[in-house]
Design a protein around this motif. Structure first.
Motif, PDB file in Angstrom:
ATOM      1  N   ASP A   1      16.209  -6.123   1.691  1.00 21.90           N
ATOM      2  CA  ASP A   1      15.337  -7.274   1.941  1.00 21.90           C
ATOM      3  C   ASP A   1      13.986  -6.738   2.446  1.00 21.90           C
ATOM      4  N   VAL A   2      13.090  -6.480   1.498  1.00 21.02           N
ATOM      5  CA  VAL A   2      11.848  -5.771   1.804  1.00 21.02           C
ATOM      6  C   VAL A   2      10.703  -6.723   2.167  1.00 21.02           C
ATOM      7  N   HIS A   3      10.055  -6.417   3.283  1.00 19.16           N
ATOM      8  CA  HIS A   3       8.875  -7.158   3.727  1.00 19.16           C
ATOM      9  C   HIS A   3       7.727  -6.159   3.852  1.00 19.16           C
ATOM     10  N   VAL A   4       6.551  -6.555   3.389  1.00 21.34           N
ATOM     11  CA  VAL A   4       5.379  -5.698   3.533  1.00 21.34           C
ATOM     12  C   VAL A   4       4.342  -6.476   4.333  1.00 21.34           C
ATOM     13  N   ALA A   5       3.928  -5.907   5.456  1.00 23.16           N
ATOM     14  CA  ALA A   5       2.989  -6.609   6.338  1.00 23.16           C
ATOM     15  C   ALA A   5       1.650  -5.877   6.397  1.00 23.16           C
ATOM     16  N   PHE A   6       0.595  -6.651   6.347  1.00 25.14           N
ATOM     17  CA  PHE A   6      -0.750  -6.101   6.488  1.00 25.14           C
ATOM     18  C   PHE A   6      -1.403  -6.769   7.692  1.00 25.14           C
ATOM     19  N   LEU A   7      -1.765  -5.981   8.672  1.00 28.62           N
ATOM     20  CA  LEU A   7      -2.448  -6.526   9.835  1.00 28.62           C
ATOM     21  C   LEU A   7      -3.459  -5.486  10.350  1.00 28.62           C
ATOM     22  N   ASP A   8      -4.279  -5.924  11.289  1.00 23.69           N
ATOM     23  CA  ASP A   8      -5.359  -5.065  11.798  1.00 23.69           C
ATOM     24  C   ASP A   8      -6.116  -4.466  10.596  1.00 23.69           C
ATOM     25  N   ASP A   9      -6.519  -3.197  10.667  1.00 22.31           N
ATOM     26  CA  ASP A   9      -7.301  -2.629   9.557  1.00 22.31           C
ATOM     27  C   ASP A   9      -6.506  -2.526   8.256  1.00 22.31           C
ATOM     28  N   GLY A  10      -5.203  -2.733   8.312  1.00 25.89           N
ATOM     29  CA  GLY A  10      -4.382  -2.695   7.102  1.00 25.89           C
ATOM     30  C   GLY A  10      -4.813  -3.726   6.077  1.00 25.89           C
ATOM     31  N   VAL A  11      -5.439  -4.826   6.535  1.00 26.60           N
ATOM     32  CA  VAL A  11      -5.856  -5.860   5.579  1.00 26.60           C
ATOM     33  C   VAL A  11      -6.925  -5.332   4.615  1.00 26.60           C
ATOM     34  N   PHE A  12      -7.664  -4.303   5.037  1.00 22.89           N
ATOM     35  CA  PHE A  12      -8.689  -3.723   4.152  1.00 22.89           C
ATOM     36  C   PHE A  12      -8.068  -3.070   2.909  1.00 22.89           C
ATOM     37  N   GLN A  13      -6.785  -2.723   2.996  1.00 23.87           N
ATOM     38  CA  GLN A  13      -6.120  -2.107   1.836  1.00 23.87           C
ATOM     39  C   GLN A  13      -6.124  -3.048   0.636  1.00 23.87           C
ATOM     40  N   LEU A  14      -6.115  -4.353   0.909  1.00 25.86           N
ATOM     41  CA  LEU A  14      -5.993  -5.344  -0.171  1.00 25.86           C
ATOM     42  C   LEU A  14      -7.336  -5.895  -0.644  1.00 25.86           C
ATOM     43  N   LYS A  15      -8.427  -5.369  -0.123  1.00 25.68           N
ATOM     44  CA  LYS A  15      -9.755  -5.864  -0.511  1.00 25.68           C
ATOM     45  C   LYS A  15      -9.977  -5.678  -2.011  1.00 25.68           C
ATOM     46  N   LYS A  16     -10.498  -6.735  -2.629  1.00 25.88           N
ATOM     47  CA  LYS A  16     -10.852  -6.663  -4.061  1.00 25.88           C
ATOM     48  C   LYS A  16     -11.999  -5.678  -4.285  1.00 25.88           C
ATOM     49  N   ASN A  17     -12.120  -5.270  -5.559  1.00 29.24           N
ATOM     50  CA  ASN A  17     -13.288  -4.494  -6.009  1.00 29.24           C
ATOM     51  C   ASN A  17     -13.457  -3.139  -5.338  1.00 29.24           C
ATOM     52  N   GLN A  18     -12.361  -2.535  -4.921  1.00 28.26           N
ATOM     53  CA  GLN A  18     -12.480  -1.176  -4.373  1.00 28.26           C
ATOM     54  C   GLN A  18     -12.801  -0.221  -5.507  1.00 28.26           C
TER      55      GLN A  18
END
Lengths: 119, 133, 100
Positions: free
Chosen positions: B49-66
Motif C-alpha cells: 500500500d504505497v503512499h508518496v508524499a511531497f512536502l516542504d521543498d519536496g513540492v518543487f520536485q513536481l514543478k512543471k516545465n523543468q
C-alpha cells in the motif's frame, strides 16, 4: 524484534554511517535481529574495499564487515546507486554484496521496524 | 506485529504494509529526489500500500516545465507521470508547503491530492514503513 | 510513531518540520547535530520547552558527550537516552520516521 536499516550517506563525510552502526550494534546486543543493512544513495561507499582511514581512526567498512561476521546481518549495496557511483562487484569489500532495490522493499516488509539514517 | 499489518486473503499470507515515501528536498541540487523516485518505481512490484508524499521543498520536485537538460542533468520530472501506470496513485502534496512557496496544484506535472498539514500528520502516523531521504 | 531528528535547528528546518507533523504524545529523538536543540539558554529553548510538554522528547546522550555537552544543560522534560534507549524507543513505537 526484526529490523531493516537504510544508510543514505557515505562514510566519514557524515555521521549517518556511524549512527547506523551504533544503532545496529546495540540492537544486536539486545538480542534483536537486523535482517539487512541496505546502502543507498552515497551510502554505497560504505562498502568500498579501497577505504583506508588513518590508523588512529575507526575503519567504517571493516567495522560493518565485522558485525556481519558475528551476526546474520546482510550488508546489501544497491546496484543502481552503486553503478552510478562506480561501486561495483570488483570494488566492494569482503562481507558486502550488491543487490537490487527490491531487496530493500523486501526487508521493510519482513522487518518489524525500518530505520533510516541519512542527511 | 499483526496489529500493524493487513493480510490480503486473495494473496494468501502476503503481507501488505503501508509504505510512505517522504519527499522533502528540492530536485537537482542533490540526487535524493531522483533516487527516491527509483525506489518508488521498484516498490510498485511488491503489491504494497504505497503512499508518496511531497512536502516542504519536496513540492518543487513536481514543478512543471523543468529543464535540467540546460545543465546536462537528467530530466526525471516526466517520470512522475508514469507513476499512475505503475499503480501508484496515492500521491499527496501538502497545501501549506505549496502556499509557502508560491505554488498551486496547477503548477504541478501530475494531478495530485492536495491535503492540509493536519491531514498529512494523520496520514504519516498511520504508516508502517516511512522511507525518507 | 518515533520521529528522528539529526540536524541542528540553527542551520536547518528539519526539527521545525518534525514538530509541525508529529502527533501530540508521540516520541521524538534528537541525535547527531539535533542535540543542540535540547539545551537551555538558546534561541530555540522556548520552542523546545513547549515541545517537551506536547511530545515525549529524548536526546541521545553519547551525541551530547561527543560535542562537549552534559545533561546538566538539558531543558526540563527532555530525557537523555543511550544507544540502548534509542533501540528501545524504536521498539516501543509502531513505526519510525527520520526527518532528513
Amino acid at each position: 524484534m526484526k529490523y531493516a536499516i537504510v544508510v543514505n550517506e557515505g562514510p566519514y563525510n557524515h555521521q549517518a554511517a556511524d549512527s547506523a552502526y551504533q544503532f545496529v550494534k546495540h540492537a544486536l546486543d539486545k538480542g534483536h535481529q537486523v535482517l539487512r543493512v541496505f546502502f543507498y544513495y552515497d551510502g554505497v561507499f560504505n562498502g568500498s574495499r579501497f577505504v583506508a582511514p588513518q590508523s588512529d581512526d575507526r575503519h567504517i567498512v571493516k567495522r560493518w564487515a565485522g558485525l556481519a561476521e558475528q551476526h546474520p546481518v546482510d550488508l546489501a549495496i544497491c546496484v543502481a546507486a552503486g553503478l552510478r557511483r562506480g561501486i561495483t562487484e570488483e570494488v566492494i569489500a569482503p562481507g558486502f554484496r550488491i543487490t537490487g532495490l527490491g531487496q530493500l522493499i523486501e526487508s521493510c516488509i519482513d522487518a518489524d521496524r525500518t530505520v533510516v539514517f541519512g542527511d | 506485529m499483526t496489529d500493524l499489518t493487513e493480510t490480503d486473503p486473495a494473496a494468501g499470507e502476503q503481507v501488505v504494509k503501508r509504505f510512505m515515501y517522504v519527499n522533502r528536498k528540492a530536485p537537482h541540487g542533490t540526487v535524493y529526489a531522483l533516487e527516491v523516485l527509483e525506489m518508488v518505481l521498484i516498490s510498485a512490484m511488491f503489491e504494497q500500500d504505497v503512499h508518496v508524499a511531497f512536502l516542504d521543498d519536496g513540492v518543487f520536485q513536481l514543478k512543471k516545465n523543468q529543464d535540467p537538460g540546460r545543465l546536462e542533468m537528467k530530466d526525471f520530472s516526466k517520470t512522475y507521470r508514469a507513476l499512475e501506470g505503475y499503480g501508484i496513485e496515492k500521491i499527496y502534496v501538502e497545501q501549506e508547503s505549496l502556499d509557502d512557496r508560491g505554488l498551486a496544484a496547477a503548477d504541478l506535472v501530475i494531478p495530485v491530492e492536495v491535503i492540509g498539514r493536519a491531514a498529512m500528520t494523520e496520514l504519516m502516523a498511520e504508516m508502517d514503513v516511512v522511507l525518507s531521504a | 510513531m518515533l520521529h528522528l531528528v539529526n540536524k541542528s535547528p540553527f542551520e536547518r528546518k528539519n526539527l521545525d518540520a518534525c514538530l509541525k507533523h508529529a502527533k501530540p504524545g508521540s516520541a521524538i529523538l534528537l541525535y547527531e547535530d539535533a542535540v543542540y536543540a535540547a539545551l537551555t539558554g538558546t534561541a530555540v529553548t522556548d520552542t523546545m520547552t513547549g515541545a517537551a510538554g506536547t511530545f515525549a522528547v529524548h536526546v541521545l546522550e553519547p551525541d551530547l558527550a561527543a560535542r562537549g555537552l552534559g545533561t546538566d544543560r538539558l531543558i526540563a522534560g527532555v530525557r537523555p537516552v543511550d544507544y540502548g534507549g534509542f533501540v528501545d524507543l524504536t521498539e516501543k513505537a509502531s513505526s519510525v520516521q527520520a526527518w532528513l
